[in-house]
Write a protein that holds these residues in place. Structure first.
Motif, PDB file in Angstrom:
ATOM      1  N   LYS A 283     -11.285  15.854   2.037  1.00 59.42           N
ATOM      2  CA  LYS A 283     -10.875  15.058   0.868  1.00 59.42           C
ATOM      3  C   LYS A 283      -9.513  14.753   0.972  1.00 59.42           C
ATOM      4  O   LYS A 283      -8.587  15.386   1.102  1.00 59.42           O
ATOM      5  CB  LYS A 283     -11.328  16.080  -0.238  1.00 59.42           C
ATOM      6  N   GLY A 284      -9.405  13.189   0.345  1.00 61.92           N
ATOM      7  CA  GLY A 284      -7.946  12.696   0.424  1.00 61.92           C
ATOM      8  C   GLY A 284      -7.603  12.260   1.548  1.00 61.92           C
ATOM      9  O   GLY A 284      -6.298  12.053   1.965  1.00 61.92           O
ATOM     10  N   VAL A 285      -8.334  12.384   2.760  1.00 63.62           N
ATOM     11  CA  VAL A 285      -7.910  11.918   4.069  1.00 63.62           C
ATOM     12  C   VAL A 285      -8.745  10.661   4.710  1.00 63.62           C
ATOM     13  O   VAL A 285     -10.110  10.757   4.499  1.00 63.62           O
ATOM     14  CB  VAL A 285      -8.009  13.181   5.078  1.00 63.62           C
ATOM     15  N   PRO A 323      -3.251   6.370   0.204  1.00 62.43           N
ATOM     16  CA  PRO A 323      -1.927   6.270  -0.404  1.00 62.43           C
ATOM     17  C   PRO A 323      -2.020   6.825  -1.734  1.00 62.43           C
ATOM     18  O   PRO A 323      -0.821   7.276  -2.024  1.00 62.43           O
ATOM     19  CB  PRO A 323      -2.250   4.690  -0.649  1.00 62.43           C
ATOM     20  N   GLU A 324      -3.095   7.220  -2.432  1.00 67.36           N
ATOM     21  CA  GLU A 324      -3.072   7.824  -3.651  1.00 67.36           C
ATOM     22  C   GLU A 324      -2.668   9.165  -3.261  1.00 67.36           C
ATOM     23  O   GLU A 324      -1.676   9.950  -3.986  1.00 67.36           O
ATOM     24  CB  GLU A 324      -4.497   7.742  -4.223  1.00 67.36           C
ATOM     25  N   MET A 329       1.590  13.586  -3.086  1.00 71.37           N
ATOM     26  CA  MET A 329       2.606  14.435  -2.427  1.00 71.37           C
ATOM     27  C   MET A 329       4.082  14.337  -2.508  1.00 71.37           C
ATOM     28  O   MET A 329       4.928  15.173  -2.351  1.00 71.37           O
ATOM     29  CB  MET A 329       2.136  14.589  -0.848  1.00 71.37           C
ATOM     30  N   ASP A 330       4.444  12.896  -2.195  1.00 70.41           N
ATOM     31  CA  ASP A 330       5.755  12.650  -2.254  1.00 70.41           C
ATOM     32  C   ASP A 330       6.416  13.057  -3.739  1.00 70.41           C
ATOM     33  O   ASP A 330       7.729  13.565  -3.865  1.00 70.41           O
ATOM     34  CB  ASP A 330       6.118  11.121  -2.294  1.00 70.41           C
ATOM     35  N   TRP A 503     -11.958  11.677  -3.174  1.00 71.23           N
ATOM     36  CA  TRP A 503     -10.836  12.450  -3.609  1.00 71.23           C
ATOM     37  C   TRP A 503      -9.599  11.393  -4.103  1.00 71.23           C
ATOM     38  O   TRP A 503      -9.520  10.698  -3.480  1.00 71.23           O
ATOM     39  CB  TRP A 503     -10.546  13.550  -2.373  1.00 71.23           C
ATOM     40  N   GLY A 504      -8.934  11.708  -5.306  1.00 72.92           N
ATOM     41  CA  GLY A 504      -8.231  10.873  -5.564  1.00 72.92           C
ATOM     42  C   GLY A 504      -8.601   9.602  -6.349  1.00 72.92           C
ATOM     43  O   GLY A 504      -7.854   8.717  -6.956  1.00 72.92           O
TER      44      GLY A 504
END
Length: 670
Positions: A283-285, A323-324, A329-330, A503-504
């Motif tokens: 998820k998210g990858v 990107p989301e 994370m940033d 995810w996201g």
């Protein structure tokens, strides 16, 4: 594909020798495993090294043999047979270069799934095109044309290769002719049909359509789902299994050893070399991107810092995130790692608070629905709208609680053996639950809008005796929510395939397909609220109450209507303040959790527990039950007890009739 000919002699000819020479020139160690195995299997099949339970004569595909005679196995086997050795040679050489590039880019498992899906899809598309041509041109020859070969899949791979590797506006050369890259596959289709009249035009066209269906249509989603399912049910990778897998790999002294970083199994790598592997389907990858590892000059895996060495090394997964997720994370680590840890702890506390609020809301809604359905005196137009709203909230609460409990069980199981399966990590089922959740959320917003509209109409117009059109209300509350959610789900299925379980999704632009209408509902309810307050203040001015009492009533009504009409959901329109201080993030998380998860409790409190009609009905029912128990205890005669209960029932009916008359009179009590 080519029209069927005889199976021919299964002997090594010039075409097979040239194909073997081509493979040796490239180097067998440079050809990815799935590509090499596919070529070897088709060569072995052609040379009768593999003896399948069918003849080549029985492998070609046509409308006559499949749809009319019912020989459905040809859908699966026709792709891998060839008419002659030159047909085999040209197809395998073309597939060699495409397979090498695509398999290195996509990974072996996903490429194998892609070939399987393309093979079946090309056969099905060929049958559909041949049947359409037969019916449209009234020509039975199209249904009798029997095609065979791998060229349909190759044309599909050509479409995919041009899409991935050709920049917009680039040109390519085809037999000395310069053609735009985007039209090269179509030009090749026409050119082959002119130069090789025996080639199957419909078979090649079917391959192009399948490639386009993958590039712009649903096939990519199907391949991604199959890839995730196979990855999920594969044997769990361990360091021992990784070492055993690469035990026979070719490597030299001084190389970095094979290792397992708890996610991916990395092969032995030469010094001063960067190793790439496809990102895991988490998820998210994005599984189409690559994770990186670097082997230092002394044969040791590099650590996180440039010259740092760690036992087992360090894997750079930063390019894998969509990107989301990168943005989140940033923002999370914008200040320091300690603050990020505190924010994650606050998020976990917020999740616990959400589960408590959802549980309380669930119990309250169940009680309210029982009261509304049990008492006949409460069955009116306003209560019917309440029941629809409470039902939508109940569905949303049940779905959210189910997902949260599932996530807790899965994460608890991951600490043991890592093999727990549930909604949260099952492809297809996870997306389905999120679609149902967004549908229930949209239905809740729309029924909130109808609550506000009905209350606004009741207070601002003389329509107290008019009943709302519940057919229209149901179409808006349930039908429109299904339409909005379906449109969003279709766009997500086609355009948001780079991560597991979407995810996201809440931070993607596609989320505004359903979030935009919700925002408009909130704006409309805000307008209803302001006008209701104006009407209340006007009526209070006409009364004899003092100014303090007027202000208190207006403020109380506003505070009751604020959570009811969904204004508090406006907080969800803003991104979480991950880049702000811990205190700001904590306030945002706790306030949002309380307002969102306890929404069912707020509405139950306003429309049920504090509602005078409901309280009177409950008190009356309790009083009647008490009287009946007293009559049953004190009256020795059964006839007297029945007569007393009949009188009590007549009194209850009269009271209900009086209550029904009172309901036609408007009240300011919410």
């Amino acid at each position: 594909m080519q029209p069927r000919r005889g199976r021919g002699q299964s002997q090594v000819g010039l075409g097979v020798i040239m194909l073997a020479s081509q493979l040796l020139n490239v180097g067998l160690d440079r050809i990815p495993p799935v590509t090499l195995a596919t070529i070897a299997a088709q060569v072995a099949l052609f040379l009768n090294i593999i003896r399948p339970p069918w003849h080549r004569y029985d492998a070609c595909i046509s409308v006559l043999t499949v749809l009319r005679q019912g020989d459905y196995k040809r859908i699966l086997i026709s792709t891998f047979e060839h008419a002659d050795e030159w047909h085999l040679y040209y197809n395998m050489v073309s597939f060699l270069w495409k397979g090498m590039r695509l398999e290195q880019r996509m990974g072996s498992r996903r490429f194998a799934i892609l070939l399987a899906v393309f093979s079946v899809s090309c056969s099905m598309t060929y049958l559909a095109l041949a049947k359409t041509a037969t019916d449209f041109f009234h020509d039975g020859s199209y249904s009798r044309q029997c095609a065979i070969g791998f060229s349909g899949v190759i044309f599909a791979l050509k479409v995919l290769t041009h899409q991935l590797e050709s920049a917009p506006g680039t040109w390519t050369y085809l037999s000395g002719l310069a053609v735009p890259a985007r039209w090269a596959v179509w030009a090749e289709l026409v050119l082959i049909h002119i130069l090789v009249p025996g080639a199957s035009f419909i078979g090649h066209l079917a391959g192009i359509l399948v490639g386009l269906a993958y590039t712009y249509g649903p096939l990519e989603y199907a391949v991604s789902c199959l890839d995730k399912i196979i990855a999920a049910f594969s044997a769990a990778a361990t360091l021992e299994g990784c070492l055993r897998y690469h035990r026979n790999s070719a490597y030299q002294d001084g190389w970095c050893n094979a290792t397992f970083d708890s996610i991916l199994c990395w092969p032995p790598t030469a010094p001063s070399t960067e190793q790439l592997l496809p990102c895991p389907p988490f998820k998210g990858v994005d599984p189409n991107k690559f994770a990186r590892r670097y082997c230092l000059e002394d044969g040791i895996w590099r650590g996180r810092a440039h010259h740092e060495t760690l036992v087992g090394g360090w894997t750079n997964y930063s390019d894998c995130f969509i990107p989301e997720v990168k943005k989140l994370m940033d923002q999370l680590y914008s200040s320091s790692g300690d603050d990020a840890g505190k924010k994650l702890t606050i998020a976990r506390v917020g999740r616990i608070l959400e589960m408590v609020g959802l549980s309380v809301s669930f119990c309250c809604i169940i009680i309210c629905l029982f009261l509304f359905c049990y008492f006949r005196r409460l069955r009116n137009s306003r209560t019917r709208i309440h029941i629809h709203l409470f039902t939508a909230i109940l569905v949303l609460v049940v779905l959210r609680l189910t997902l949260y409990i599932d996530q807790y069980i899965i994460r608890a199981g991951d600490s043991n053996d890592g093999n727990e399966r549930g909604i949260d990590n099952t492809p297809g089922l996870c997306e389905l639950f999120y679609v149902l959740q967004e549908w229930a959320r949209s239905a809740t917003f729309l029924w909130m809008f109808l609550e506000g509209y009905y209350l606004h109409s009741t207070l601002t117009r003389d329509v107290f005796n008019e009943k709302p059109n519940f057919v229209v209300f149901s179409l808006i509350g349930w039908g429109l929510s299904i339409l909005l959610t379906s449109v969003w789900a279709i766009f997500m299925a086609y355009l948001y395939t780079e991560t597991q379980c979407w995810w996201g999704k809440h931070v993607s632009r596609l989320y505004w397909i359903i979030q935009g209408p919700r925002f408009m509902v909130i704006a409309a309810n805000l307008g209803f609220l302001l006008n209701i307050l104006r009407v209340l203040v006007t009526k209070l001015h006409e009364s004899s109450s003092n100014d303090v009492q007027k202000v208190r009533k207006a403020v109380r009504a506003a505070l009751f209507l604020l959570p009811l009409l969904g204004i508090t959901h406006s907080l969800e329109m803003f991104e979480p303040p991950l880049d702000r201080s811990v205190a700001v993030f904590g306030c945002y998380t706790i306030v949002l959790a309380v307002l969102d998860s306890f929404q069912g409790f707020y509405i139950s409190l306003l429309y049920c527990f504090l509602n005078q009609e409901v309280r009177d009905a409950v008190v009356k029912q309790w009083h009647d039950m008490s009287v009946q128990r007293q009559l049953g205890c004190r009256r020795p005669s059964h006839i007297d007890r029945k007569a007393s209960c009949r009188l009590l029932h007549m009194h209850s009916v009269r009271t209900d009739a009086e209550a029904t008359v009172e309901q036609t009179v408007p009240t300011e009590n919410p």
